[in-house]
Motif scaffolding. Structure first.
Motif, PDB file in Angstrom:
ATOM      1  N   LEU A  88      -8.260   4.490  -1.247  1.00  0.00           N
ATOM      2  CA  LEU A  88      -7.931   3.288  -2.017  1.00  0.00           C
ATOM      3  C   LEU A  88      -8.904   2.156  -1.701  1.00  0.00           C
ATOM      4  N   GLU A  89      -9.200   1.992  -0.440  1.00  0.00           N
ATOM      5  CA  GLU A  89     -10.140   0.937  -0.037  1.00  0.00           C
ATOM      6  C   GLU A  89     -11.532   1.200  -0.621  1.00  0.00           C
ATOM      7  N   GLN A  98       1.485  10.191  -5.597  1.00  0.00           N
ATOM      8  CA  GLN A  98       0.108   9.904  -5.202  1.00  0.00           C
ATOM      9  C   GLN A  98       0.058   8.863  -4.102  1.00  0.00           C
ATOM     10  N   ALA A  99       0.955   7.910  -4.146  1.00  0.00           N
ATOM     11  CA  ALA A  99       0.977   6.886  -3.107  1.00  0.00           C
ATOM     12  C   ALA A  99       1.247   7.501  -1.752  1.00  0.00           C
ATOM     13  N   ASN A 100       2.100   8.509  -1.719  1.00  0.00           N
ATOM     14  CA  ASN A 100       2.416   9.170  -0.460  1.00  0.00           C
ATOM     15  C   ASN A 100       1.291  10.091  -0.014  1.00  0.00           C
ATOM     16  N   SER A 101       0.629  10.743  -0.979  1.00  0.00           N
ATOM     17  CA  SER A 101      -0.364  11.747  -0.611  1.00  0.00           C
ATOM     18  C   SER A 101      -1.789  11.177  -0.499  1.00  0.00           C
ATOM     19  N   GLN A 102      -2.068  10.060  -1.140  1.00  0.00           N
ATOM     20  CA  GLN A 102      -3.436   9.531  -1.159  1.00  0.00           C
ATOM     21  C   GLN A 102      -3.675   8.682   0.093  1.00  0.00           C
ATOM     22  N   LYS A 132     -11.499   0.316  -4.268  1.00  0.00           N
ATOM     23  CA  LYS A 132     -11.506  -1.139  -4.440  1.00  0.00           C
ATOM     24  C   LYS A 132     -12.913  -1.699  -4.238  1.00  0.00           C
ATOM     25  N   GLU A 133     -13.578  -1.213  -3.216  1.00  0.00           N
ATOM     26  CA  GLU A 133     -14.941  -1.683  -2.935  1.00  0.00           C
ATOM     27  C   GLU A 133     -15.884  -1.319  -4.089  1.00  0.00           C
ATOM     28  N   GLN A 134     -15.726  -0.114  -4.624  1.00  0.00           N
ATOM     29  CA  GLN A 134     -16.568   0.292  -5.753  1.00  0.00           C
ATOM     30  C   GLN A 134     -16.313  -0.582  -6.972  1.00  0.00           C
ATOM     31  N   LEU A 147      -8.037   5.718 -12.171  1.00  0.00           N
ATOM     32  CA  LEU A 147      -7.773   6.387 -10.896  1.00  0.00           C
ATOM     33  C   LEU A 147      -6.842   5.548 -10.028  1.00  0.00           C
ATOM     34  N   LYS A 148      -7.024   4.251 -10.074  1.00  0.00           N
ATOM     35  CA  LYS A 148      -6.229   3.353  -9.230  1.00  0.00           C
ATOM     36  C   LYS A 148      -4.790   3.258  -9.717  1.00  0.00           C
ATOM     37  N   MET A 149      -4.584   3.192 -11.022  1.00  0.00           N
ATOM     38  CA  MET A 149      -3.246   3.038 -11.587  1.00  0.00           C
ATOM     39  C   MET A 149      -2.787   4.345 -12.221  1.00  0.00           C
ATOM     40  N   PRO A 150      -2.121   5.187 -11.481  1.00  0.00           N
ATOM     41  CA  PRO A 150      -1.655   6.450 -12.033  1.00  0.00           C
ATOM     42  C   PRO A 150      -0.433   6.229 -12.918  1.00  0.00           C
TER      43      PRO A 150
END
Length: 152
Positions: free
Chosen positions: A119-120, A110-114, A123-125, A99-102
């Motif tokens: 993301l945070e 995705q970087a623009n829309s997510q 990362k925490e999960q 999910l993190k690395m599309p």
């Protein structure tokens, strides 16, 4: 009145002496045999007690072996559970990494829309799962050390 000749008197004396000496030797033999029987009975009692003690020790050893087998089975089940948990955690981490690395094509979209919050959260999960894996590995090490020390 009966008169005996000297030969007859000697014969009777010899028989009386022989009977009295035979009786004395028979009493000595009987006493010796009685003493020997008492010693043998005592030895038999000692052997029976040793046998009973041996049986008790065998019973104790059997119960100890059963306990050890039970502990070994438990340890193996725990190790299997730990392995399954680790596999689950690894698959979850891989899912999160996916999910993190599309892919390259959709990375910019995705970087623009997510939102940054998602993301945070991811990362925490991931960090939480990494902590769980480390904790599980430490627990595995502790279990194996305890098991090893148990056999010392």
């Amino acid at each position: 009145m009966i008169l005996l000749t000297i030969d007859e008197q000697n014969f009777i004396r010899a028989k009386i002496l022989k009977v009295s000496t035979d009786k004395v030797s028979t009493d000595k033999e009987n006493n010796f045999l009685i003493e020997k029987i008492k010693i043998q009975e005592e030895q038999i009692r000692d052997l029976k007690e040793q046998r009973r003690n041996g049986k008790e020790q065998l019973d104790i050893k059997d119960s100890q072996i059963a306990q050890m087998q039970n502990l070994l089975d438990q340890q193996q089940r725990l190790a299997l559970q730990d392995k399954k948990l680790l596999d689950e955690y690894k698959s979850e981490i891989n899912d999160l990494k996916a999910l993190k690395m599309p892919t390259q094509d959709t990375k910019e979209e995705q970087a623009n829309s997510q939102p940054q919050e998602e993301l945070e959260t991811l990362k925490e999960q991931m960090e939480a799962l990494n902590d769980k894996i480390k904790g599980q590995e430490q627990l595995n090490n502790q279990v194996s050390k305890k098991w090893y020390q148990f056999w010392k």
